[in-house]
Motif scaffolding. Structure first.
Motif, PDB file in Angstrom:
ATOM      1  N   LYS A 232       0.827  -1.218   0.000  1.00  0.00           N
ATOM      2  CA  LYS A 232       0.000   0.000   0.000  1.00  0.00           C
ATOM      3  C   LYS A 232       0.853   1.256   0.000  1.00  0.00           C
ATOM      4  O   LYS A 232       0.527   2.248  -0.671  1.00  0.00           O
ATOM      5  N   GLU A 233       1.946   1.256   0.745  1.00  0.00           N
ATOM      6  CA  GLU A 233       2.812   2.433   0.824  1.00  0.00           C
ATOM      7  C   GLU A 233       3.404   2.773  -0.541  1.00  0.00           C
ATOM      8  O   GLU A 233       3.490   3.938  -0.923  1.00  0.00           O
ATOM      9  N   THR A 234       3.800   1.718  -1.284  1.00  0.00           N
ATOM     10  CA  THR A 234       4.342   1.942  -2.630  1.00  0.00           C
ATOM     11  C   THR A 234       3.268   2.506  -3.551  1.00  0.00           C
ATOM     12  O   THR A 234       3.525   3.426  -4.344  1.00  0.00           O
ATOM     13  N   SER A 235       2.052   1.965  -3.459  1.00  0.00           N
ATOM     14  CA  SER A 235       0.938   2.468  -4.279  1.00  0.00           C
ATOM     15  C   SER A 235       0.727   3.955  -4.042  1.00  0.00           C
ATOM     16  O   SER A 235       0.575   4.737  -4.992  1.00  0.00           O
ATOM     17  N   LEU A 236       0.712   4.355  -2.787  1.00  0.00           N
ATOM     18  CA  LEU A 236       0.463   5.754  -2.450  1.00  0.00           C
ATOM     19  C   LEU A 236       1.605   6.653  -2.909  1.00  0.00           C
ATOM     20  O   LEU A 236       1.377   7.727  -3.490  1.00  0.00           O
ATOM     21  N   GLU A 237       2.830   6.234  -2.679  1.00  0.00           N
ATOM     22  CA  GLU A 237       3.996   7.036  -3.077  1.00  0.00           C
ATOM     23  C   GLU A 237       4.038   7.229  -4.592  1.00  0.00           C
ATOM     24  O   GLU A 237       4.253   8.343  -5.091  1.00  0.00           O
ATOM     25  N   GLU A 238       3.819   6.141  -5.338  1.00  0.00           N
ATOM     26  CA  GLU A 238       3.845   6.219  -6.798  1.00  0.00           C
ATOM     27  C   GLU A 238       2.678   7.068  -7.317  1.00  0.00           C
ATOM     28  O   GLU A 238       2.828   7.834  -8.271  1.00  0.00           O
ATOM     29  N   ALA A 239       1.511   6.934  -6.696  1.00  0.00           N
ATOM     30  CA  ALA A 239       0.344   7.699  -7.131  1.00  0.00           C
ATOM     31  C   ALA A 239       0.561   9.196  -6.963  1.00  0.00           C
ATOM     32  O   ALA A 239       0.151  10.003  -7.815  1.00  0.00           O
ATOM     33  N   GLN A 240       1.202   9.591  -5.887  1.00  0.00           N
ATOM     34  CA  GLN A 240       1.459  11.005  -5.661  1.00  0.00           C
ATOM     35  C   GLN A 240       2.401  11.572  -6.717  1.00  0.00           C
ATOM     36  O   GLN A 240       2.216  12.701  -7.197  1.00  0.00           O
TER      37      GLN A 240
END
Length: 416
Positions: A232-240
């Motif tokens: 989830k952390e990677t998803s959020l970082e990449e999305a930003q």
């Protein structure tokens, strides 16, 4: 009763995410007359987009008196945005076919589209803004954006370039595709001159929770699917990071003559469920880029779905799972044979807000269906008094009955 039943909308996630659980989706109690705005089709930025292979600009002479209006408002359990119509027809998105092709789980696509409108209502008031599917990013451009970045062949790709490694699996799994899909929604508002203009954009970033890939053989056949989990952390970082790039592209002077330079752009980040999941994924964050700014106010969201009955629900939501099992047992007592009862619970911040239940039955007489529906309604009121509940009773012939129960209200019952 029949007319009222036809106005009932699917209630799933009606209050989800609103003011972080404060219920922004308000009820409408009256019918408002349809508001119409007559103007040239080209007066709304983005209306020049091609649709189904037809360039609207080429038909400018034929559509000089084109009527652009908004749909009438009707009373329902849900408060939806009114849609922009052109010559009485719904305006489909410039990339509508693309979304159907890239999303494996249909539940994910439906959840993203509905959830984006729910989240949009926090930024764009439903009394003032009207909905239109995205017109600024077409299928061809969108396809290049969701592909891997390659400086020679696809410099606009928003997914990372292929990783290093000796094998196909190593190259794919070392740099998984984090972005699955991009969905654009436009929110249109009436300006001081009485014309419609784009007042806001919402971009849904649908992120992979699991990246699936498989190797193609020389003869055109494929090897078995492989997968790589993405946290989830990677998803959020990449999305930003992706959101910042999209803001820059949408606000370019070359896009519709800079029509979006001063338009707020909101992002809704969604994590797709696994392909074999019986539940949709979840929204994990929102952020808005105000005019002249980047996205700098990200808010994390906490929503979850549970299937009842299931071992996961038994372990993580024991009290609710027990209440559902008791409800299921009471429902089964009505008939001699077993009735399969399945539920989907929607949670915000660890608390169940909505419960959707499906009860498939063998076809019985009309009077027995009515009696069974009354029995189910009684058990819903006993077991779930403080949450929104929707029960669909079906048979091999289709829908038999619908029960909708809102906290503090009498249940709505419709037998088809």
């Amino acid at each position: 009763m029949m007319v009222q039943g036809l106005l009932v909308k699917r209630m799933k996630h009606r209050n989800s995410l609103g003011k972080r659980g404060d219920g922004i989706m308000r009820r409408k109690t009256g019918v408002l007359a349809m508001s119409s705005f007559i103007l040239l089709a080209g007066c709304i930025p983005g209306m020049e987009r091609q649709e189904d292979g037809v360039d609207i600009e080429q038909e400018e002479d034929a559509t000089e008196d084109s009527e652009v209006e908004v749909s009438p408002e009707i009373p329902s359990l849900d408060n939806y945005y009114r849609s922009v119509l052109q010559d009485g027809k719904y305006i489909s998105g410039a990339a509508r076919e693309f979304h159907r092709d890239v999303v494996y789980n249909r539940m994910d696509l439906e959840r993203v589209e509905v959830g984006m409108q729910e989240l949009a209502s926090e930024e764009f008031n439903q009394d003032d803004y009207f909905f239109r599917e995205g017109q600024f990013i077409d299928s061809s451009e969108l396809n290049s954006w969701v592909m891997r970045r390659n400086e020679e062949d696809n410099p606009l790709g928003l997914n990372p370039p292929l990783g290093e490694g000796e094998s196909f699996e190593e190259r794919e799994s070392s740099q998984p595709r984090v972005l699955s899909n991009i969905i654009e929604h436009n929110y249109v508002v009436e300006n001081n001159e009485g014309n419609l203009q784009v007042g806001g954009i919402v971009i849904g970033l649908s992120m992979n929770s699991i990246y699936y890939f498989r190797e193609e053989n020389e003869d055109g056949t494929y090897e078995a699917w492989q997968d790589k989990e993405i946290d989830k952390e990677t998803s959020l970082e990449e999305a930003q990071d992706i959101a910042s790039q999209i803001v820059e592209r949408l606000r370019s002077e070359d896009r519709d003559n800079g029509a979006l330079e001063n338009v707020p752009i909101m992002f809704a980040v969604y994590r797709e469920a696994a392909r074999d999941s019986s539940l949709p994924g979840d929204f994990i964050a929102t952020g808005t880029a105000q005019p002249g700014e980047d996205v700098n106010n990200w808010d994390n969201l906490n929503e979850t779905h549970y299937l009842f009955p299931s071992s996961t629900a038994n372990e993580e939501q024991r009290e609710d799972a027990e209440a559902f099992n008791q409800f299921r047992d009471k429902v089964n007592n009505f008939f001699e044979n077993f009735v399969g009862v399945v539920g989907e619970g929607y949670y915000q911040n660890g608390e169940m807000r909505e419960l959707s239940i499906e009860v498939p039955i063998t076809f019985y007489s009309e009077t027995e269906v009515i009696a069974f529906t009354q029995h189910v309604t009684d058990k819903v009121e006993q077991r779930f008094p403080d949450i929104s509940v929707e029960v669909e009773i079906t048979s091999s012939n289709g829908a038999e009955a619908l029960v909708v129960k809102e906290p503090g209200d009498d249940p709505f019952i419709h037998v088809y």
